[in-house]
Design an enzyme around this catalytic site. Sequence first.
Site, PDB file in Angstrom:
ATOM      1  N   PHE A 169       0.843  -1.186   0.000  1.00 51.31           N
ATOM      2  CA  PHE A 169       0.000   0.000   0.000  1.00 51.31           C
ATOM      3  C   PHE A 169       0.883   1.243   0.000  1.00 51.31           C
ATOM      4  CE2 PHE A 169      -4.552   1.108   0.823  1.00 51.31           C
ATOM      5  CZ  PHE A 169      -5.089   0.073   0.095  1.00 51.31           C
ATOM      6  N   GLN A 228      -8.207  14.904   2.883  1.00 47.76           N
ATOM      7  CA  GLN A 228      -7.494  14.047   1.935  1.00 47.76           C
ATOM      8  C   GLN A 228      -8.218  13.953   0.595  1.00 47.76           C
ATOM      9  OE1 GLN A 228      -6.815   9.541   2.597  1.00 47.76           O
ATOM     10  NE2 GLN A 228      -4.793  10.485   2.614  1.00 47.76           N
ATOM     11  N   HIS A 251      -8.205  11.708  -2.530  1.00 46.33           N
ATOM     12  CA  HIS A 251      -7.732  10.383  -2.943  1.00 46.33           C
ATOM     13  C   HIS A 251      -7.309  10.451  -4.411  1.00 46.33           C
ATOM     14  CE1 HIS A 251      -7.612   6.098  -3.761  1.00 46.33           C
ATOM     15  NE2 HIS A 251      -7.727   5.869  -2.468  1.00 46.33           N
ATOM     16  N   LEU A 274     -14.937   5.753  -5.571  1.00 39.83           N
ATOM     17  CA  LEU A 274     -13.579   5.375  -5.189  1.00 39.83           C
ATOM     18  C   LEU A 274     -13.076   4.152  -5.947  1.00 39.83           C
ATOM     19  CD1 LEU A 274     -11.196   5.675  -3.147  1.00 39.83           C
ATOM     20  CD2 LEU A 274     -12.450   4.127  -1.653  1.00 39.83           C
ATOM     21  N   GLU A 303      -6.740   2.226  -3.576  1.00 42.53           N
ATOM     22  CA  GLU A 303      -5.286   2.245  -3.710  1.00 42.53           C
ATOM     23  C   GLU A 303      -4.754   0.819  -3.917  1.00 42.53           C
ATOM     24  OE1 GLU A 303      -3.381   5.086  -1.097  1.00 42.53           O
ATOM     25  OE2 GLU A 303      -2.016   3.522  -0.425  1.00 42.53           O
ATOM     26  N   ARG A 324      -0.653   9.601  -0.477  1.00 40.29           N
ATOM     27  CA  ARG A 324      -1.803  10.025  -1.284  1.00 40.29           C
ATOM     28  C   ARG A 324      -1.760  11.494  -1.662  1.00 40.29           C
ATOM     29  NH1 ARG A 324      -6.762   6.703   1.590  1.00 40.29           N
ATOM     30  NH2 ARG A 324      -6.234   4.696   0.663  1.00 40.29           N
ATOM     31  N   HIS A 372     -11.882  12.671  -0.098  1.00 39.87           N
ATOM     32  CA  HIS A 372     -12.046  11.288   0.347  1.00 39.87           C
ATOM     33  C   HIS A 372     -12.125  11.124   1.860  1.00 39.87           C
ATOM     34  CE1 HIS A 372     -11.586   6.976   0.388  1.00 39.87           C
ATOM     35  NE2 HIS A 372     -10.437   7.027   1.021  1.00 39.87           N
ATOM     36  N   ARG A 381      -3.186  10.940   5.706  1.00 38.70           N
ATOM     37  CA  ARG A 381      -3.338   9.573   6.196  1.00 38.70           C
ATOM     38  C   ARG A 381      -2.801   8.577   5.187  1.00 38.70           C
ATOM     39  NH1 ARG A 381      -6.968   5.660   5.160  1.00 38.70           N
ATOM     40  NH2 ARG A 381      -8.533   6.995   4.179  1.00 38.70           N
TER      41      ARG A 381
END
Lengths: 327, 560
Positions: free
Chosen positions: B114, B227, B229, B239, B242, B273, B337, B372
């Site tokens: 990730f 955030q 995304h 969405l 990721e 991100r 996001h 994050r």
Amino acid sequence: MGTNKESLLMNVNLKVKRFDPEDPESQTLWQEYKIDVHQDSTVLDALIHVREHEDTSLALRCACRASICGSCGMKVNGSAKLVCKTRVTEVSPNGEQIVVEPMGNHPVVKDLVVSLDTFFDQIKRVEPYVQPDHVPEKGEYIASNESMENLLTSMNCIMCGCCVSDCTVLEVDDNFIGPAALAKAWRFVEDPRDSKTSDRLKNLNDQDGGIWDCTRCMQCVEVCPKGVDPMDRIMELRESAINSGLTNSFGARHANSVNKSIKHSGRIDEFRLPIESKGYFNIKEILGLLLPGLRMLIKKRSPSPIHHKNPNQSKVKNIFKNFEDNK
Amino acid sequence: MYQHDILIIGAGLAGLRAAVEGVRNGLDVAVVSKVHPVRSHSNAAQGGINAPLTDRGDDWEGHAYDTIKGSDFLADQDAVEVMSREAGDAVIELERMGVIFTRDEDGKLGTRAFGGQKVARTFFVGAITGSALLHVLFEQSLKLGLNVYEEWFVTKLIIEDGVCRGVVAYDIKNGELHTIKAKAVIMATGGNGRVFEPSTQALICTGDGLSLAYKAGAPLMDMEMIQYHPTTLARTGILISEAARGEGAYLLNSKGERFMEKYAPDYMELASRDVVSRSEQTEIDEGNGIDGNVMLDLRHLGRDYIEKRLGYLQEVSLEFLGIDMAEELVPIRPGMHYLMGGIKTDLNGLTEIPGLYAAGECANVSVHGANRLGANSLLDTVVFGRRSAEHAVEYIKSIGANSKSENDLKLEQDRLQSILDRPKGENIAKLRDEMATNMTKGIGVWRDQKSIENALENLMSIKNRLPNISVEHKGKFFNTNLIFALELEFMVDNAESIIHGAITRKESRGAHFRTDMPDRDDENWLKHTLVYHDINQENNVRIETAPVTITKWEPIKRVY
């Protein structure tokens, strides 16, 4: 891009079933809305447009808009769908009227909102949580990836209620646990961490409204928006039940009788089938067959007590042999 | 009047995990939620949950440092340490509860890569991890016979002598208002994505809990940290996890170049991100996009692999855009996001109001700081959901019986009735859309003094018009029109605190990127921004700052 905003709009003609508990007369009310929405819009987009700009009294549930929360199950043109993933052009390719009504087999609260209380009561009936008999000393339970991936089919269930909505058994038998709860039960029967497999199967096999009440009409498979295919899960539960020795239920006896007679003679022995399904020693139920049996005899609709073999019986036998060899 | 030991607002992962803890301790616990638990937005988390499992060679410090670096050094390091140390147990516990995590060949839990981390430590269930976790916690709640006030909407926190003692809640199903008293209240209401348009968040993510706590006097911290995304689907804004990039997908511009080479040569598509979103936006702004998007390329992963590991992404792409990921490029763009900011809490989830806890996205512990890492949000919910309840269990031992006062109920009855009694006025949806587009414009991937000030000016005019919105439908049953009016009031509070945070922070850090102040300024701004609701101040807002806790990692330049 050369397109202007105007040309991306299209006209949608909605016919929505309304119900307001404060006005009992509204039970039969249908309302039509003609609105313009973006050509890629979903039925949910259209309904939200109505709710926000045309008629703020219209009640519906929705949340994620991405087919994962399970809020927006409704009947569109007669069959249950998640409206967030149903595009307008899919159900109305030539601008036909789109008929939206609340899901079936769930009591209506208001307009398109139904109560799922019974739905979740059904889920509770299958003890929907893993029940292992030990806790690993350290770390996770060890299980093969295949056994976990197998469970994904059922974990994909988002409890939208579409399968229950269109279940033809629940229409007439509200004691049936129903497709969603049985798919959930399947997930625990198949889970290698669960220790209650045989209890679960026995329970699902023995109880009224259990695995044998499904009529295999395929409606749940047809409408499930997440590929859970509840009926297939129910059939697997039946197989597991029989394989685990649970052969003494109406359903199991019925399945065995059909299997036996086709294997033996190439066709169903319709005279024996009801008797074998009830069980030879089930005197009370067999006596119950007498009256309808006599009536059929009088009307010359009774199956012959003498069972005739299928002339191509050897071919049928070969099918069985091939199947068993390849199992 | 209803009474409980612990009342939890919100039935997503943080709320349910807190509830399980309370019930296990033998307390009378109830959850109040405006939607049924399985409709909660935790569902939408796709990619996975991070945990450094020591028995496979990982260590908590590795995860903690990646998280802190990801946060652009704004996260409190003691909080991150708690989360990283407890992550392993949290994931194992979820597995034991029944989560069907993907496995390795040896039958142990498997991982995927990730963003912002070199170690693959993200545990997952296909691309439906959040949903799989939520449903398993829901199963546990059924097992424990948890009491849930389903489709009840909390309109106000009850504060008696400065202590939180319950809520006033509206039963959406029949329009009745009730008092629910409790010795402790845990806020777990999730994010506020609908303050922006577009957003990946569900229509229910209206920042209710943030506003309730704010109005009751709790400060909101680092609210400017929004955030974006990097991969949300073109047009719909849905969405795309990721996990796609974690499994090896590329980002391409209109020339077919893997443009991340220019911005994050070491981490490429798996940079943090904020970094990836800015890189994409730069490409788009410089004319290297296609219709305002860049392209996500999964074709080399192969159909089987995509369907097995990313099945839900393929489903979404096919159904919403008609694009087959195995054969075509997927147009994506950055989209709002997640809220890193939130109700300020200590390491046990306690806010500045005694008796009021917060956990999950509505809280700010702070473990995410200015950005994050993917797959840390699910971790945050279960770790701090549990810790909040654990602390509340101890806290309530010294708390006396609930009072019989129903003053707040009467006040709320009058307030709701006055909203229903308004003459026909502004349309709720129109005003909400105006607010949300204003926020996206002013507090976007890029922002500067002017854009933020414009956003504030517009918001003030929207706030002035708020009393003009009217609820045309007066019915008692499932009157969502009334709920939308109440939610809009909550959202405006959220928007206000976000803008004040953004105007306060005079630097660029993580997701808060000011084109007029593009550098991080540790000397002046290695601190949290706090926004208080204070009726003695101009516009009812008071701004403060608080120091960042640094334990062992001194801030350094952040490069990916």
